[in-house]
Design a protein around this motif. Structure first.
Motif, PDB file in Angstrom:
ATOM      1  N   UNK A  64       0.683  -1.170  -0.120  1.00 40.35           N
ATOM      2  CA  UNK A  64      -0.081  -0.097   0.009  1.00 40.35           C
ATOM      3  C   UNK A  64       0.931   1.224  -0.167  1.00 40.35           C
ATOM      4  N   UNK A  65       2.101   1.156  -0.653  1.00 40.77           N
ATOM      5  CA  UNK A  65       2.717   2.264  -0.701  1.00 40.77           C
ATOM      6  C   UNK A  65       3.487   2.479  -2.088  1.00 40.77           C
ATOM      7  N   UNK A  66       4.675   3.081  -2.004  1.00 40.88           N
ATOM      8  CA  UNK A  66       5.125   3.220  -3.528  1.00 40.88           C
ATOM      9  C   UNK A  66       6.600   3.564  -2.955  1.00 40.88           C
ATOM     10  N   UNK A  67       7.822   3.426  -3.965  1.00 40.11           N
ATOM     11  CA  UNK A  67       9.181   3.878  -3.632  1.00 40.11           C
ATOM     12  C   UNK A  67       9.290   5.063  -3.299  1.00 40.11           C
ATOM     13  N   UNK A  68       9.970   5.540  -2.257  1.00 37.38           N
ATOM     14  CA  UNK A  68      10.356   6.847  -1.895  1.00 37.38           C
ATOM     15  C   UNK A  68      10.640   8.009  -2.513  1.00 37.38           C
ATOM     16  N   UNK A  69       9.806   9.044  -2.474  1.00 43.40           N
ATOM     17  CA  UNK A  69      10.441  10.199  -3.434  1.00 43.40           C
ATOM     18  C   UNK A  69      10.932  11.231  -2.404  1.00 43.40           C
ATOM     19  N   UNK A  70      12.551  11.477  -2.705  1.00 45.54           N
ATOM     20  CA  UNK A  70      12.999  12.487  -1.858  1.00 45.54           C
ATOM     21  C   UNK A  70      12.970  13.906  -2.452  1.00 45.54           C
ATOM     22  N   UNK A  71      11.849  14.260  -2.748  1.00 49.63           N
ATOM     23  CA  UNK A  71      11.547  15.775  -3.238  1.00 49.63           C
ATOM     24  C   UNK A  71      11.601  16.696  -2.105  1.00 49.63           C
ATOM     25  N   UNK A  72      12.130  16.358  -0.924  1.00 54.64           N
ATOM     26  CA  UNK A  72      12.365  17.265   0.190  1.00 54.64           C
ATOM     27  C   UNK A  72      13.669  16.809   1.056  1.00 54.64           C
ATOM     28  N   UNK A  91      21.542  -1.352   7.079  1.00 54.23           N
ATOM     29  CA  UNK A  91      22.466  -0.360   6.691  1.00 54.23           C
ATOM     30  C   UNK A  91      23.495  -0.662   6.086  1.00 54.23           C
ATOM     31  N   UNK A  92      24.163  -0.134   5.104  1.00 55.34           N
ATOM     32  CA  UNK A  92      25.386  -0.194   4.191  1.00 55.34           C
ATOM     33  C   UNK A  92      24.829  -0.780   2.897  1.00 55.34           C
ATOM     34  N   UNK A  93      23.574  -0.730   2.632  1.00 58.69           N
ATOM     35  CA  UNK A  93      23.421  -1.393   1.229  1.00 58.69           C
ATOM     36  C   UNK A  93      22.911  -0.485   0.129  1.00 58.69           C
ATOM     37  N   UNK A  94      22.564  -0.776  -0.878  1.00 52.24           N
ATOM     38  CA  UNK A  94      22.143  -0.230  -1.961  1.00 52.24           C
ATOM     39  C   UNK A  94      20.687  -0.308  -2.315  1.00 52.24           C
ATOM     40  N   UNK A  95      19.901   0.705  -2.319  1.00 51.73           N
ATOM     41  CA  UNK A  95      18.250   0.618  -1.932  1.00 51.73           C
ATOM     42  C   UNK A  95      17.707   1.483  -3.437  1.00 51.73           C
ATOM     43  N   UNK A  96      16.756   0.595  -4.047  1.00 52.76           N
ATOM     44  CA  UNK A  96      16.036   1.225  -4.958  1.00 52.76           C
ATOM     45  C   UNK A  96      15.160   2.327  -4.377  1.00 52.76           C
ATOM     46  N   UNK A  97      14.927   3.814  -4.927  1.00 54.84           N
ATOM     47  CA  UNK A  97      14.047   4.740  -4.518  1.00 54.84           C
ATOM     48  C   UNK A  97      13.239   5.177  -5.944  1.00 54.84           C
ATOM     49  N   UNK A  98      12.631   5.982  -5.760  1.00 55.31           N
ATOM     50  CA  UNK A  98      11.448   6.077  -6.656  1.00 55.31           C
ATOM     51  C   UNK A  98      11.755   7.428  -7.704  1.00 55.31           C
ATOM     52  N   UNK A  99      13.068   7.605  -8.115  1.00 57.31           N
ATOM     53  CA  UNK A  99      13.463   8.351  -9.209  1.00 57.31           C
ATOM     54  C   UNK A  99      13.966   7.576 -10.605  1.00 57.31           C
ATOM     55  N   UNK A 161      18.369  -3.718  -1.802  1.00 54.04           N
ATOM     56  CA  UNK A 161      17.225  -3.338  -0.831  1.00 54.04           C
ATOM     57  C   UNK A 161      16.376  -2.424  -1.641  1.00 54.04           C
ATOM     58  N   UNK A 162      15.244  -1.737  -1.008  1.00 50.56           N
ATOM     59  CA  UNK A 162      14.413  -0.701  -1.276  1.00 50.56           C
ATOM     60  C   UNK A 162      13.744  -0.031  -0.218  1.00 50.56           C
ATOM     61  N   UNK A 163      13.181   1.388  -0.479  1.00 55.08           N
ATOM     62  CA  UNK A 163      12.767   2.069   0.229  1.00 55.08           C
ATOM     63  C   UNK A 163      11.264   2.446  -0.028  1.00 55.08           C
ATOM     64  N   UNK A 164      10.229   2.008   0.817  1.00 56.24           N
ATOM     65  CA  UNK A 164       8.898   2.391   0.551  1.00 56.24           C
ATOM     66  C   UNK A 164       8.396   3.420   1.300  1.00 56.24           C
TER      67      UNK A 164
END
Length: 167
Positions: A64-72, A91-99, A161-164
């Motif tokens: 029920x989310x989406x990849x994180x957007x770092x517009x802030x 910690x220490x890994x590579x994460x997919x984000x919403x860009x 990993x990934x961040x939602x």
């Protein structure tokens, strides 16, 4: 221990925090946002189990989310601090984000433009490419204690990993 059981342990551990924070499980309140950081780990350490940005996005949407957007930029700093404080588990890994974008035309999954001149990017990023690229957050600088955004070609990209984010 399998990757599934490690993820499940992290998920179960986040339920208590999530219920107290106002974010529904598996999300945790991080700097005022509901965030879920998931890392795939095998018995031998990090494994590239999240093969594509699209797979990561589907997993976020299933929760029920989406990849994180770092517009802030404040959100990037809060998430980086959260990951640093929980280094042993996430910690220490590579994460997919919403860009995502190409030819220096980037946007977040929430349809806002990605600021290409922002210091969220690792210096020299994003790379200029005519092919579609996607954003990955990487630990690149221990001096500032935060993660940086890099551009990744779909054909060569993977993350552990990934961040939602849930609105």
């Amino acid at each position: 221990m399998s990757s599934t059981s490690l993820t499940l342990l992290f998920f179960v551990g986040s339920v208590v925090v999530s219920l107290a924070s106002g974010c529904s499980s598996p999300y945790q309140q991080v700097g005022g946002w509901c965030i879920f950081v998931n890392v795939s780990i095998s018995q031998n350490g990090p494994a590239p189990l999240i093969n594509s940005w699209f797979e990561a996005r589907e997993l976020c949407q299933a929760s029920q989310g989406d990849l994180v957007s770092f517009d802030d930029e404040t959100k990037l700093h809060a998430v980086s601090e959260h990951i640093n404080l929980n280094e042993e588990s996430i910690g220490g890994w590579r994460y997919w984000v919403g860009a995502h974008g190409s030819n220096r035309q980037w946007q977040w999954v929430n349809n806002r433009s990605v600021n290409l001149d922002s210091n969220i990017w690792l210096p020299g990023e994003p790379s200029v490419s005519a092919t579609m690229q996607h954003g990955r957050l990487v630990p690149a600088d221990t001096v500032h204690g935060r993660l940086y955004l890099v551009s990744v070609d779909d054909a060569t990209g993977f993350a552990t990993g990934y961040i939602c984010e849930r609105q």
